[in-house]
Write an enzyme that holds these catalytic residues in place. Structure first.
Site, short mmCIF file in Angstrom:
data_model
loop_
_atom_site.label_atom_id
_atom_site.label_comp_id
_atom_site.label_asym_id
_atom_site.label_seq_id
_atom_site.Cartn_x
_atom_site.Cartn_y
_atom_site.Cartn_z
N GLY A 1 1.11 -1.42 0.55
CA GLY A 1 0.08 0.27 0.37
C GLY A 1 0.55 1.17 -0.08
N GLY B 1 0.25 4.37 0.96
CA GLY B 1 0.56 4.95 2.19
C GLY B 1 1.34 4.11 2.73
N ASN C 1 3.75 2.07 3.46
CA ASN C 1 4.37 1.77 2.57
C ASN C 1 5.80 3.14 2.87
OD1 ASN C 1 4.75 -1.11 1.14
ND2 ASN C 1 4.28 0.00 -0.59
N GLU D 1 -4.10 6.47 -3.46
CA GLU D 1 -4.70 5.34 -2.98
C GLU D 1 -5.74 5.68 -2.79
OE1 GLU D 1 -1.76 2.24 -4.72
OE2 GLU D 1 -1.94 2.50 -2.61
N GLY E 1 16.10 4.80 -12.57
CA GLY E 1 17.36 4.18 -12.92
C GLY E 1 18.68 5.98 -13.43
N ASP F 1 13.91 -5.79 -8.19
CA ASP F 1 12.15 -5.61 -8.11
C ASP F 1 11.99 -3.65 -7.87
OD1 ASP F 1 10.39 -5.13 -7.59
OD2 ASP F 1 10.10 -6.60 -5.91
N GLY G 1 9.04 3.77 -5.59
CA GLY G 1 9.16 5.47 -5.64
C GLY G 1 7.77 5.81 -4.21
N ASP G 2 7.95 4.69 -3.37
CA ASP G 2 7.18 5.00 -1.99
C ASP G 2 8.26 5.62 -0.67
OD1 ASP G 2 4.77 4.69 -2.86
OD2 ASP G 2 4.60 2.64 -2.54
O1 RIB Z 1 3.70 1.51 -4.53
C1 RIB Z 1 4.17 -0.15 -4.37
C2 RIB Z 1 2.54 -0.46 -3.89
O2 RIB Z 1 1.58 -0.20 -4.70
C3 RIB Z 1 2.14 -2.45 -3.48
O3 RIB Z 1 2.69 -2.01 -1.98
C4 RIB Z 1 1.06 -2.35 -3.96
O4 RIB Z 1 0.24 -1.98 -2.53
C5 RIB Z 1 0.03 -0.75 -4.70
O5 RIB Z 1 -0.74 -0.09 -3.56
#
Ligand code: RIB
Length: 309
Positions: free
Chosen positions: A37, A39, A41, A138, A227, A251, A256-257
């Site tokens: 998620g 938020g 993250n 989200e 990158g 991965d 971004g989070d």
């Molecule tokens: O930005 C990555 C996130 O997007 C994932 O953890 C997923 O839950 C989605 O919300």
């Protein structure tokens, strides 16, 4: 305090050689379940670098086993979970496919996240100048607007990660969000979407679009470029390019989070915008070295060790 208003999910992740095209079925060579998620993250990324007791999360999970595990996980990271509601809708889930190049495709079933509301904010009198408020997209747009405007009116620094750009976002709503924000964080694709919604020039370069937005809306615009690192444009139009760290990408989920969370933590700790962006770029680079979103986010010590090298 760093407040994060946003989504909380459980991620169901499959690793495949190549992301399937419409109509195609592929067999995953690995599957795992992880906390995610945008938020949550971002809250975890901020807490890892700024320490326990510095981050409070506001949002909603389902009144179910997944929801309870999400809450336990955040509490274990030292995050204040007292403003997360448990509602009757199911906990948000994300279905993520990661290919051999580390790129991903994500489908989010929002569930309880659609119940996140500005009414869940802890006593707003507690909000103080210097607090940092982090938002992403989200959760319902109108709730984000209400939260952003309240936080700004209390003197908080609003960091707006416009990801993903909601279908419901129109020019008026965008204008209200940008007016309340001090810092806008977008990737290249999102910048083009925001520029179009804001009525900006279509054919200009990325830098030009970022600079036009920064000057017109009087906020710092940060564009994450994978990158290639990130670009910071100050409201004055002054521009900085920050290079990514060379890493072996496993991965990119949650990179971004990680960037947004570590940027917010840097601003909350008194770093200036450029120093905060530099640290966020390094953290986001390191987050690409491992699988999963939160599992690959660096701690303050890991960041410091990398900075030395
Ligand atoms: O930005 C990555 C996130 O997007 C994932 O953890 C997923 O839950 C989605 O919300």
């Amino acid at each position: 305090v760093i407040y994060v208003f946003g989504s909380l999910n459980v991620d169901f992740v499959s690793r495949v050689a190549a992301i399937p095209r419409p109509g195609e079925t592929v067999l995953a060579r690995e599957f795992f379940q992880a906390f995610g998620g945008k938020g949550a993250n971002q809250a975890v990324a901020a807490a890892r670098v700024s320490g326990p007791g510095t981050v409070a999360m506001i949002g909603a999970v389902g009144h179910d086993a997944l929801g309870r595990s999400v809450l336990e996980n955040l509490a274990g990271e030292g995050i204040d979970i007292s403003a997360i509601a448990s509602v009757s809708a199911e906990t948000g889930c994300a279905f993520i496919t990661v290919d051999d190049a580390g790129e991903n495709a994500i489908t989010v079933a929002s569930g309880a996240n659609l119940s996140a509301s500005a009414a869940m904010l802890p006593d707003s009198a507690g909000l103080a100048a210097g607090d940092v408020f982090v938002l992403q997209m989200e959760v319902p747009v109108d709730e984000n607007i209400a939260v952003a405007e309240l936080a700004e009116s209390r003197g908080a620094v609003v960091v707006l990660n416009l990801a993903p750009v909601p279908a419901k976002l129109d020019g008026d709503r965008l204008q209200r969000l940008l007016k309340a924000a001090s810092v806008l964080v977008v990737n290249e694709h999102e910048l083009h979407q925001v520029n179009a919604l804001a009525g900006g020039e279509k054919d200009e370069s990325l830098e030009h679009k970022a600079a036009a937005l920064a000057r017109a809306k009087r906020l710092a615009v940060v564009v994450t470029c994978g990158g290639d690192g990130a670009i910071l444009v100050r409201p004055s139009g002054e521009k900085f390019q920050v290079a990514a760290a060379p890493v072996a990408v496993v991965d990119t989920t949650g990179a971004g989070d990680t960037f947004a969370g570590v940027l917010a933590a840097g601003l909350a700790s008194g770093l200036d915008d450029l120093a905060a962006v530099e640290r966020a770029v390094l953290a986001a680079s390191l987050a690409c070295e491992g699988l999963g979103a939160q599992s690959a986010m660096p701690s303050a010590t890991q960041l410091y060790e990398r900075l030395k090298t």
